[in-house]
Write a protein that holds these residues in place. Structure first.
Motif, short mmCIF file in Angstrom:
data_model
loop_
_atom_site.label_atom_id
_atom_site.label_comp_id
_atom_site.label_asym_id
_atom_site.label_seq_id
_atom_site.Cartn_x
_atom_site.Cartn_y
_atom_site.Cartn_z
N VAL A 47 39.80 37.58 53.64
CA VAL A 47 39.53 36.97 52.34
C VAL A 47 40.74 37.16 51.42
O VAL A 47 41.25 38.28 51.29
CB VAL A 47 38.27 37.58 51.68
N VAL A 48 41.19 36.08 50.82
CA VAL A 48 42.25 36.15 49.82
C VAL A 48 41.64 36.67 48.52
O VAL A 48 40.75 36.03 47.95
CB VAL A 48 42.90 34.78 49.60
N ARG A 49 42.10 37.83 48.07
CA ARG A 49 41.56 38.45 46.85
C ARG A 49 42.33 38.02 45.60
O ARG A 49 41.75 37.95 44.51
CB ARG A 49 41.62 39.97 46.97
N ALA A 50 43.63 37.78 45.73
CA ALA A 50 44.44 37.37 44.58
C ALA A 50 45.73 36.76 45.09
O ALA A 50 46.19 37.06 46.20
CB ALA A 50 44.74 38.56 43.66
N THR A 51 46.31 35.89 44.28
CA THR A 51 47.59 35.25 44.60
C THR A 51 48.48 35.34 43.37
O THR A 51 48.04 35.07 42.25
CB THR A 51 47.37 33.77 44.98
N TRP A 52 49.74 35.72 43.60
CA TRP A 52 50.73 35.76 42.52
C TRP A 52 51.82 34.73 42.81
O TRP A 52 52.31 34.62 43.95
CB TRP A 52 51.39 37.13 42.42
N LEU A 53 52.21 33.98 41.81
CA LEU A 53 53.30 33.03 41.90
C LEU A 53 54.36 33.43 40.89
O LEU A 53 54.06 33.58 39.70
CB LEU A 53 52.81 31.61 41.62
N ALA A 54 55.59 33.63 41.38
CA ALA A 54 56.70 34.01 40.50
C ALA A 54 56.35 35.22 39.65
O ALA A 54 56.67 35.30 38.46
CB ALA A 54 57.12 32.84 39.63
N GLY A 55 55.64 36.16 40.26
CA GLY A 55 55.37 37.44 39.61
C GLY A 55 54.17 37.49 38.70
O GLY A 55 53.90 38.52 38.09
#
Length: 449
Positions: A420-428
């Motif tokens: 399961v993807v819990r969180a995604t960060w883009l460019a910090g």
């Protein structure tokens, strides 16, 4: 770029280039600036987020996505597609030159697509160009405008505005792409094999499978490899479904031909024997094949036969799937899986004893390297701080209503997947799929367009 830390992500399972290990990943602005031993990064006052045993992955790079906007926005769209991408851990995608209208076969068409996408993407987005009959003279300008390479079909694409190339047109296109140093990405099925195969309408998946036999791929790949050798072009075989192709690719590489290949989650996780009668959500071209074929694709994965595993996310409106009659011959061929690719592949890979690091390499650094995204797909200093918190042990059941795809019909409905993807960060910064889109439009060298 500021060097002052703005975020520290701590995990006992960081997927670094040297393998999985406990570490602190220090972010400053939009870049990773340090990967430290677990628990040692002070952060200089920056927030520290401890993920515990949830794995920290580099953001996935999906180089095979049909966004379909403009022109067929009812099928998908930049907002819905990139929301689904972020929810699935994909932080960079490269959009295919079809099935949008206009197709991305001229600089003007690329400009139209960029104008539509600008300000509406939740992840970073780049674009492929198309090489079709009659547009060889456009390729140099398109390449200068920042497309990542050129897609061609060796068989009908399914849409009139993107015709396939014959042998002479393929040679012409590859000659020009070799001159440019561009990557040619090819849908490799042979029309003469498809035309000779039985075309039987109806609900039986076996009939559809017989209409697109393995030979359609092997004959087309042989033609492509011969043309690549004569022209010196770099070629990439898209969505390999037939494991019969793998020895051809290995022999070509041994002979010095610059060829790579990809396969897709549905070929690695689904099998023809498991397709219910009339369930056209399983239809794609080339098709999902036998369980034995799937096993041979996985052996190819373990042998390093593939540069990437990417989605070939190719959705359509529900009516075009013809679920009302279940006719495989009449239904649109494409699978919507952008949000589900990572857990689908990880579920099968884990069952086969593969490590998470092997999956990540094929879905992050591999596709990034394929298209030249030098700052994507790796957790190391200097790389973009595109990151994913992924719980590799969590289990969920796929509910189509919980997907961000515009049309959520999926062959994964009701399947139990692990991861399961819990969180995604883009460019910090964390991606909020209900907030303001922060994704950038990329050109071929990974800078904002």
């Amino acid at each position: 770029m500021t060097r002052t830390p703005t975020l520290v992500l701590r995990s006992r399972r960081v997927l670094a280039p040297d393998g999985e290990r406990p570490a602190d990943v220090v972010v400053a602005g939009d870049r990773i600036v340090e990967v430290s031993p677990y628990g040692t990064a002070a952060g200089g006052g920056a927030p520290i987020e401890d993920l515990g045993d949830v794995a920290l992955l580099p953001g996935l790079v999906d180089t095979h996505v049909h966004v379909n906007e403009p022109g067929r926005t009812a099928w998908e769209g930049f907002t819905s597609a990139t929301r689904a991408a972020a929810a699935g851990g994909v932080t960079t995608l490269i959009d295919m030159p079809l099935n949008s209208i206009p197709a991305t076969v001229t600089v003007d068409a690329l400009r139209v697509k960029r104008d539509v996408a600008r300000g509406r993407v939740y992840v970073d987005v780049g674009f492929w160009g198309g090489a079709i009959p009659g547009n060889t003279g456009e390729l140099a300008a398109l390449y200068r405008a920042g497309v990542y390479g050129f897609k061609s079909f060796l068989a009908p694409s399914g849409v009139d505005e993107f015709p396939h190339v014959n042998a002479a047109e393929l040679a012409e296109a590859l000659t020009e792409q070799a001159r440019l140093g561009a990557l040619a990405i090819i849908h490799a099925e042979a029309p003469r094999i498809l035309d000779a195969a039985p075309q039987v309408p109806g609900r039986a998946y076996a009939d559809f499978l017989a209409s697109r036999p393995d030979a359609a791929e092997t004959v087309a790949v042989r033609q492509l490899l011969d043309t690549a050798e004569r022209t010196g072009a770099r070629v990439h075989v898209l969505h390999v479904s037939s494991a019969d192709v793998l020895p051809l690719l290995a022999a070509a590489r041994a002979d010095g031909i610059a060829v790579t290949a990809e396969t897709c989650p549905h070929y690695l996780t689904l099998v023809a024997e498991g397709v219910p009668a009339g369930d056209t959500t399983f239809k794609c071209c080339p098709p999902i094949r036998s369980e034995d074929n799937r096993d041979r694709l996985w052996r190819g994965i373990e042998a390093g036969a593939f540069a990437a595993v990417v989605s070939d996310h190719s959705p359509c409106t529900t009516d075009l799937k013809r679920l009302d009659v279940g006719d495989f011959a009449a239904a649109w061929g494409g699978i919507a899986s952008l949000q589900l690719g990572l857990p689908a592949v990880w579920t099968e890979a884990r069952a086969r004893g593969l490590a998470l690091a092997e999956v990540v390499a094929l879905m992050s650094s591999g596709p990034a390297r394929l298209v030249g995204l030098a700052r994507k797909g790796t957790i190391a200093p200097g790389y973009d701080a595109d990151l994913v918190a992924f719980d590799p042990d969590a289990v969920f059941t796929v509910d189509p209503g919980g997907l961000h795809h515009r049309n959520p019909a999926t062959p994964y409905a009701g399947r139990t997947l692990t991861g399961v993807v819990r969180a995604t960060w883009l460019a910090g910064a964390p991606v909020d799929v209900h907030g303001t889109p922060r994704g950038r439009l990329l050109d071929r060298v990974g800078t904002a367009a």
